[in-house]
Design a protein around this motif. Structure first.
Motif, PDB file in Angstrom:
ATOM      1  N   ASP A 181      -0.895   8.045   7.015  1.00 42.14           N
ATOM      2  CA  ASP A 181      -0.057   6.925   7.445  1.00 42.14           C
ATOM      3  C   ASP A 181       0.656   7.298   8.728  1.00 42.14           C
ATOM      4  O   ASP A 181       0.556   8.431   9.186  1.00 42.14           O
ATOM      5  N   CYS A 194     -10.318   6.830   3.423  1.00 44.91           N
ATOM      6  CA  CYS A 194      -9.780   6.503   4.748  1.00 44.91           C
ATOM      7  C   CYS A 194     -10.925   6.354   5.742  1.00 44.91           C
ATOM      8  O   CYS A 194     -11.877   7.130   5.734  1.00 44.91           O
ATOM      9  N   MET A 237       4.291  -1.485   9.422  1.00 44.16           N
ATOM     10  CA  MET A 237       2.829  -1.413   9.455  1.00 44.16           C
ATOM     11  C   MET A 237       2.236  -2.733   8.992  1.00 44.16           C
ATOM     12  O   MET A 237       2.790  -3.391   8.108  1.00 44.16           O
ATOM     13  N   ARG A 268       2.365  -0.781  -3.677  1.00 44.48           N
ATOM     14  CA  ARG A 268       1.355  -0.767  -2.619  1.00 44.48           C
ATOM     15  C   ARG A 268       0.170  -1.622  -3.035  1.00 44.48           C
ATOM     16  O   ARG A 268       0.044  -2.002  -4.206  1.00 44.48           O
ATOM     17  N   TYR A 273      -7.214   1.330   5.604  1.00 45.38           N
ATOM     18  CA  TYR A 273      -6.539   0.694   6.749  1.00 45.38           C
ATOM     19  C   TYR A 273      -6.657  -0.828   6.724  1.00 45.38           C
ATOM     20  O   TYR A 273      -5.955  -1.504   7.482  1.00 45.38           O
ATOM     21  N   CYS A 278      -2.008  -1.201   1.819  1.00 41.20           N
ATOM     22  CA  CYS A 278      -0.642  -1.181   2.357  1.00 41.20           C
ATOM     23  C   CYS A 278       0.359  -0.514   1.408  1.00 41.20           C
ATOM     24  O   CYS A 278       0.550  -0.952   0.275  1.00 41.20           O
ATOM     25  N   LYS A 279       0.996   0.544   1.900  1.00 41.71           N
ATOM     26  CA  LYS A 279       2.027   1.235   1.123  1.00 41.71           C
ATOM     27  C   LYS A 279       3.392   0.649   1.479  1.00 41.71           C
ATOM     28  O   LYS A 279       3.558   0.066   2.538  1.00 41.71           O
TER      29      LYS A 279
END
Ligand code: MTE
Ligand code: MO
Length: 596
Positions: free
Chosen positions: A313, A360, A409, A444, A453, A457-458
């Motif tokens: 992140d 990721c 983000m 999340r 990505y 979403c965290k």
């Protein structure tokens, strides 16, 4: 009246090198104090607005994608430490230089410190999660403190004008006049009309005019007129040492106080996490089949423990959100009425537990950014449906779901994928415990089959329904693809690259993943031999990775081991290599070993 002669001045003034050293030290101390003061101010507001944090975060946002990719590859999860150390090193060099500069041009040095503060303030405003002007205060007030301290600290060794002549011609003119009337004026002025020559300062023969506060240099006010040119700066060591020590002690205390203040916010978030009792899932994950776990030393465990789970992140300061005050807002195209959910309300909904492997997009072939966990959460699709959202295939206008986190983000997920029946979750549990802070506490997103990505979403705080045409989220603005389905991949975990196994039977083993399609087959090749099917562990679900292993009769010499996987849709990995940008790496993973 103590007349300062050229000779006494020479004795009392620090030597040029010493003066620079003192200036450099003053710069470092002032810089340290500036950061500490900034941290103290940030302690009253948001820790994320600390001077190093804002510059670091802005750097993370601004660096071109290839450099970021390189940093992630080179330093892995340490990339943040490395960045912070880099910023501190640059700041230390700047402070050092400004300190030396300030021994000549006192105001310029101080102004330089302020200018760095302004850079910090601009960085703070540029952050997507910027809280506005208040975020600039740590940088600005910290720099102001540093500027004042530098100004004071260099006083004892100050030997120049307030400003260089090219900034403020007045200082040159005044000096010229003084020099002209001074019989023992500085050497070299005739041949050097454009400015002061080096020697003018280094031999300590300064015109006494632009000097520091009266008294500070050991001369009396008004003495100036009586003293011709050579009144130099007596090196008042005691004055400097006292001020320096006070600065160091004060700054350390301020920094500690700032950390303590920030720690208070963290404490409430930690307490809110400790207080959580995870509900029993309404729909539990079925037990992991016994055959899904192979027991091969060096092989990644089927379930990745939280402490070993990869972390990717942009957050230099891990957000610590209090679950009690957390809210999720759902709004945008097709939403009948904005939804606002508290953590307690979320827990009251139907909960599900699922094993899902997260990957990721920055994971290179053979890389470490993949992990498998048991997530507990609330299905996202029913929530969206209740709010009135329809997927594009059912006539919905919004095709992109933009999740936004508390640190600003943004991640964009296809609405179609979230609503097509897969287990897209708002997750709050990970392997039996509340989400760790580094993995997004309190809530999340997790969507099987999509790279993190574009889905995971965290620290999520809002979900907006929009279109791909209307909005590009964070990573898409930085060269990554709008959509990121996970590519079929396989990795050799053991033997490790450059390992030296003994000749005889060696077990080659690893993991393969193709989330939401499942892994059908894994094949291994030694050197240019034929592809041999590996033994596949039992499949947990098609959203999880699969372990595999194969015995190999290793003969002495250097060998290349290669793996390839075929997914549940019949797609077999090809040798065609692709880097991570823009939509994920591809190609076969190979490992070279030397058998003894
Ligand atoms: N708020 C926030 N969420 C984020 C990110 C981020 O930078 N900020 N990174 C994403 C990326 S790129 C990935 S791969 C996953 C990683 O999740 P993990 O750190 O829990 O493994 O989180 C995603 N969610
Ligand atoms: Mo990622």
């Amino acid at each position: 009246m103590p007349r300062v002669t050229r000779e006494t001045a020479r004795r009392r003034a620090p030597r040029p090198l010493a003066r620079r050293a003192v200036g450099g030290l003053a710069g470092l101390l002032a810089g340290y104090a500036a950061l500490a003061a900034g941290q103290l101010v940030a302690g009253f507001g948001r820790a994320e607005a600390g001077p190093v944090a804002v510059v670091g975060s802005a750097a993370v946002d601004l660096v071109p994608t290839p450099l970021k990719t390189w940093a992630i590859r080179e330093f892995g999860s340490d990339d943040k430490r490395v960045l912070e150390l880099g910023i501190l090193a640059v700041l230390a060099l700047l402070a050092l230089a400004l300190g030396v500069l300030a021994t000549r041009w006192r105001l310029s040095g101080a102004a330089g410190v302020l200018a760095i503060g302004v850079v910090g303030a601009v960085a703070a405003l540029s952050r997507p999660d910027s809280a506005g002007v208040t975020d600039t205060l740590p940088s600005l007030l910290g720099a102001a403190a540093g500027a004042v301290l530098l100004y004071l600290l260099v006083g004892p060794v100050y030997a120049g004008a307030y400003l260089p002549p090219w900034v403020w011609p007045g200082s040159f003119v005044r000096w010229r006049i003084r020099g002209a009337t001074a019989p023992a004026g500085p050497r070299g002025t005739e041949g050097n009309p454009g400015g002061r020559s080096r020697e003018d300062f280094e031999d300590g023969t300064e015109p006494g005019e632009d000097r520091t506060e009266p008294g500070e240099d050991g001369t009396e006010p008004g003495e100036d007129a009586a003293v011709p040119a050579p009144a130099s700066v007596p090196w008042d060591r005691r004055h400097f040492v006292l001020l320096a020590a006070a600065t160091a002690v004060g700054a350390t205390a301020a920094g500690a106080a700032g950390r303590a203040l920030a720690g208070g916010d963290i404490a409430s978030a930690v307490a809110s996490r400790d207080a959580i009792r995870l509900p029993r899932p309404g729909s539990p994950a079925h037990p992991v089949p016994a055959g899904a776990r192979l027991h091969v030393p060096g092989l990644s465990p089927f379930t990745t423990p939280n402490k070993d789970f990869y972390r990717v992140d942009t957050a230099l300061v891990v957000p610590h959100v209090d679950a009690g005050s957390w809210r999720l807002r759902i709004h945008g195209e097709g939403v009948r009425e904005d939804v606002e959910l508290s953590f307690a309300a979320l827990l009251r909904r139907e909960t599900v537990e699922r094993d899902i492997t997260l990957t990721c997009v920055s994971n290179e072939v053979g890389g470490p950014y993949v992990g498998n966990a048991r997530w507990l959460g609330v299905p996202l699709a029913p929530l969206l449906r209740e709010a009135g959202v329809r997927p594009p295939s059912r006539g919905g206008k919004a095709d992109q779901l933009v999740a936004r986190s508390v640190d600003g983000m943004t991640l964009g997920t296809p609405v179609e994928d979230v609503m097509d029946g897969r287990d897209a979750l708002l997750a709050f549990g990970m392997n039996g415990e509340p989400l760790p802070f580094t993995h997004g506490f309190p809530v999340r997103m997790v969507v099987p089959g999509l790279y993190g990505y574009v889905s995971a979403c965290k620290w999520i705080e809002s979900i907006e329904l929009t279109t791909f045409a209307a909005y590009d989220p964070y990573w898409v603005k930085r060269d990554w693809a709008r959509k990121g389905p996970i590519k079929t991949s396989a990795r050799i975990d053991t033997p490790k690259p450059l390992a030296r196994p003994k000749a005889g039977t060696v077990t080659i083993a690893g993991v393969a993943w193709a989330q939401h399609r499942g892994i059908e087959k894994v094949e291994v090749r030694v050197d240019d031999g034929r592809w041999r099917p590996a033994d596949l562990a039992a499949q947990d679900t098609r959203d999880t990775w699969r372990q595999w292993s194969i015995p190999w009769r290793a003969s002495p010499g250097t060998h290349t081991l290669t793996v390839r996987a075929t997914d549940g849709a019949g797609h077999r990995q090809t040798a065609k290599r692709a880097g991570t940008v823009p939509d994920g790496s591809s190609g076969w993973h190979s490992v070279v070993v030397t058998v003894d």
